[in-house]
Motif scaffolding. Structure first.
Motif, mmCIF file in Angstrom:
data_model
loop_
_atom_site.group_PDB
_atom_site.id
_atom_site.type_symbol
_atom_site.label_atom_id
_atom_site.label_comp_id
_atom_site.label_asym_id
_atom_site.label_seq_id
_atom_site.Cartn_x
_atom_site.Cartn_y
_atom_site.Cartn_z
ATOM 1 N N HIS A 273 -59.968 -38.896 10.455
ATOM 2 C CA HIS A 273 -60.000 -39.254 12.065
ATOM 3 C C HIS A 273 -61.134 -38.317 12.625
ATOM 4 O O HIS A 273 -61.547 -37.384 12.043
ATOM 5 N N GLY A 278 -57.817 -41.874 20.477
ATOM 6 C CA GLY A 278 -57.533 -43.159 20.770
ATOM 7 C C GLY A 278 -58.026 -43.754 21.875
ATOM 8 O O GLY A 278 -59.074 -43.359 22.438
ATOM 9 N N TYR A 305 -56.768 -49.175 18.672
ATOM 10 C CA TYR A 305 -57.023 -48.384 17.421
ATOM 11 C C TYR A 305 -55.771 -48.332 16.449
ATOM 12 O O TYR A 305 -54.663 -48.276 16.706
ATOM 13 N N ASP A 307 -54.094 -46.438 13.765
ATOM 14 C CA ASP A 307 -53.840 -44.985 13.922
ATOM 15 C C ASP A 307 -53.019 -44.796 12.391
ATOM 16 O O ASP A 307 -51.770 -44.859 12.684
ATOM 17 N N ASN A 313 -56.792 -42.234 16.118
ATOM 18 C CA ASN A 313 -57.695 -43.050 15.547
ATOM 19 C C ASN A 313 -57.710 -42.790 13.893
ATOM 20 O O ASN A 313 -57.278 -42.054 13.426
ATOM 21 N N THR A 314 -58.462 -43.751 13.275
ATOM 22 C CA THR A 314 -58.480 -43.449 11.749
ATOM 23 C C THR A 314 -59.983 -44.067 11.421
ATOM 24 O O THR A 314 -60.570 -45.129 11.736
#
Length: 707
Positions: A273, A278, A305, A307, A313-314
């Motif tokens: 991440h 996000g 997003y 996750d 986020n990823t």
């Protein structure tokens, strides 16, 4: 600095290398943005300049090749600072694009960055943030490595020391010239040498956002200390440098100094991440240049997003462009910064394909494993993520080592006194063959640890039953509740000498077991001096004495420090503890005894199936005729036990380790006290004997545990 002219001429430039590359003609700038309509390059006199001295608008007919935008600025000197600005669609529901022409964007390929102006709050809302953005710097690369190169210590000989680079020298008692910096760590290399470790594993040193903490945490004046909030995968963190413009070379100085001491450098890499978070997170670089490419987005509503990391986020790391970007980062740190390997945070997130599902043949993982330029770099996975994917023993690839979370949990339970674990304890001691052998992997695929940065320190593991994270500002909701700890009868600090003595003994038990296990041992910095975090098992935001290495405790806890040094020394002089193949319990060709024989309190009678058993012993043969056998006895019960000891004709047993004693580790030629062929092992303790002499002798074997 002030440029010698207000505007510089430009040429088309090239797209082969991302970032700012100094050439004889000037500086070539290149960045990726697939769907941008327009890109502007902003040039600044210095990192705190209020406005750019030149804005260069790129013509897509001249300055774009495929999806890479590029321009050569003729005669531009190094030291120039710069940002990008990108305009394009912002139909986040359909395309996932988040272009904002007002945002000053940091170059994702930048090798030197500054966050002196940075305001995370300003970057979270649309519009101009020119005066509060991070900036990249053009830096000429003319570093003199003086013949240095990455070193190669085989993993089976490694002893890894996980540490926070800045926190290791921040304490006022560190006595360093510039506490908390790359330079300061150089001053502490003699300590690392005396400890006996082979590698430092540095918590994130790629540039990260210290402002990335929850509002209530920030309100307490706390910041992101650990650094698991990376925004620039090619740049050393500027706050760890004495001179931010020289951060890259100051880190290189550290690597070169560690290599001269024979110590390898492993980096904790956060590719899963980024600091952009996000939906409500800031726009720093990737969001503003290629949000739809760099991140996993929701299938139905691309404003959202996916996750898998618990951080908003990823990274979409198995997209071809992103895979190249991340592999290029690894190549850069090995080839240009001379690091010796990497530990990948939440690495199972890196195994997820573009659809979010786990892939065994994930491109990023296999390109990392098979790259001819990374083949000597150690690669270690934290083989799980925050969305339930747990791959310990099943991580993609063959060369990848893994943080063995099953080893950690089992050994914590065993030393705590949980019964009925003997068979699995033996399997973990022997290198976790149940996890690795069937797939052709080796004991070195298992990185064994009791503690790490994430969780209790060793002293807190034996002093607290529960986490105490109130000072983080999250009402003690953060951090794991699954600690498998035992406070030895009192929660937290105690002045009861019996409880303190028991805690010290338990700490010695953990270190001894770690160093007696096949696989790769990893220590948490500070455990050797019994550092306490006062029960806080998530000090990610505690840039203070709660987290810093306690140099004022080194003398007070010298016995523990000596014990750790002694156990590392014992391990290093016994290759039988660092085998590169799994133990079999069989007699090897040309030998007279099995490589290992398992026992209980009686010889050849391990309590594999006893649900109440808390005792185990083994005899480990030397790998050569010159290496003497070892005999180890573990008693994690509450009563003293008399363990039978094998008879070695013509040899005698010497006492190497006894955790009931304050020294704990004994010098060579210290005789063991055997009574009628037995030795008494105190409650919650272990004893290790070392045979005097080098000639192999017969030792009876016993049934092997499964796995």
């Amino acid at each position: 600095m002030r440029m010698n002219q207000s505007h510089y001429q430009i040429a088309p430039g090239h797209w082969e290398q991302g970032g700012a590359t100094v050439t004889a003609a000037g500086v070539n700038f290149c960045v990726f943005s697939r769907l941008a309509d327009r890109l502007d390059l902003l040039l600044f006199d210095h990192v705190e300049a209020a406005a750019p001295f030149q804005i260069i608008s790129l013509d897509p007919r001249v300055n774009r090749t495929f999806y890479f935008w590029h321009v050569l600025v003729l005669g531009l000197p190094d030291g120039t600072c710069y940002n990008w600005r990108a305009a394009g669609p912002c139909d986040t529901r359909e395309s996932g694009c988040r272009f904002d022409p007002g945002k000053a964007l940091l170059d994702p390929w930048a090798t030197t960055v500054s966050d002196r102006l940075w305001d995370r709050k300003r970057a979270r809302v649309r519009g101009d943030n020119l005066d509060s953005a991070m900036r990249a710097m053009v830096v000429r690369d003319d570093y003199d490595w003086e013949g240095d190169a990455p070193i190669h210590v085989p993993m089976n000989r490694a002893v890894i020391y996980e540490m926070h680079l800045a926190g290791f020298t921040r304490h006022p008692a560190s006595g360093t010239t510039h506490p908390g910096t790359y330079r300061a760590l150089i001053e502490k290399i003699p300590y690392l040498l005396q400890l006996g470790i082979t590698h430092v594993e540095l918590l994130p040193i790629m540039a990260f956002d210290p402002q990335d903490v929850p509002p209530d945490t920030a309100g307490r004046g706390l910041t992101n200390y650990w650094g698991y909030s990376t925004h620039s995968f090619f740049a050393p963190h500027p706050h760890f440098a004495v001179e931010q413009a020289r951060a890259r070379d100051e880190f290189r100085d550290l690597v070169k100094a560690l290599h001269r001491a024979g110590i390898g450098v492993l980096l904790d890499v956060v590719f899963n991440h980024t600091a952009e978070g996000g939906v409500d997170g800031p726009t720093i670089n990737l969001k503003g240049l290629g949000n739809e490419v760099f991140y996993h987005l929701d299938f139905d509503d691309r404003r959202l997003y996916r996750d898998y990391t618990g951080c908003g986020n990823t990274v979409n790391c198995n997209h071809p462009i992103v895979t190249r970007f991340l592999v290029d980062s690894l190549l850069y740190w090995v080839q240009q910064m001379h690091v010796d390997g990497f530990r990948f945070d939440l690495a199972s997130a890196l195994a997820r394909g573009e659809d979010g599902n786990p892939q065994y043949h994930a491109p990023l993982l296999w390109q990392t494993e098979l790259s001819p330029y990374l083949h000597r770099a150690h690669i270690i996975a934290e083989a799980w993520d925050a969305a339930g994917l747990y791959q310990v023993g099943d991580f993609p690839g063959f060369r990848w080592a893994e943080w063995n979370g099953r080893y950690r949990d089992l050994m914590r339970a065993f030393v705590r006194g949980d019964p009925g674990l003997i068979s699995e304890v033996a399997t973990r001691l022997a290198g976790s063959s149940d996890l690795y052998e069937a797939r052709g992997r080796l004991p070195i695929n298992s990185v064994n640890f009791i503690t790490c940065h994430d969780g209790f320190s060793l002293w807190d593991l034996v002093s607290y039953d529960r986490k105490h994270n109130e000072s983080n500002g999250e009402q003690n909701r953060d951090g794991s509740d699954h600690n498998i700890s035992w406070n030895c009868g009192v929660e937290g600090p105690s002045d009861d000498p019996d409880i303190v003595a028991l805690r010290r003994r338990q700490a010695r038990n953990f270190i001894a077991i770690l160093m007696l296990s096949q696989g790769v041992p990893m220590l948490l910095a500070g455990d050797e001096v019994l550092h306490t975090q006062r029960g806080n098992n998530n000090t990610y935001c505690q840039n203070n004495a709660l987290s810093w290495f306690a140099w004022d405790q080194v003398q007070a806890n010298q016995p523990m420090l000596n014990f750790v040094r002694g156990m590392i020394c014992l391990r290093r002089r016994h290759p039988s503890l660092t085998r590169d193949r799994f133990l079999t319990g069989q007699i090897e060709s040309g030998r007279t005894l099995p490589d290992i024989a398992w026992h209980g309190v009686s010889l050849d009678a391990p309590d594999w199936d006893d649900p109440e058993a808390r005792t185990l012993a083994f005899t480990l043969a030397g790998t050569t005729e010159e290496e003497p056998p070892l005999h180890a006895m573990f008693n994690m019960g509450e009563e003293m036990q008399a363990f039978a000891v094998p008879v070695l004709p013509g040899r005698r047993w010497l006492l190497a380790v006894d955790t009931t004693t304050e020294p704990g580790v004994f010098p060579p030629d210290y005789p063991a006290s055997l009574v009628s062929g037995c030795i008494r092992v105190g409650p919650r303790s272990l004893v290790v004997l070392e045979a005097q002499g080098s000639r192999e002798v017969g030792v009876r074997s016993s049934p092997q545990p499964t796995g």
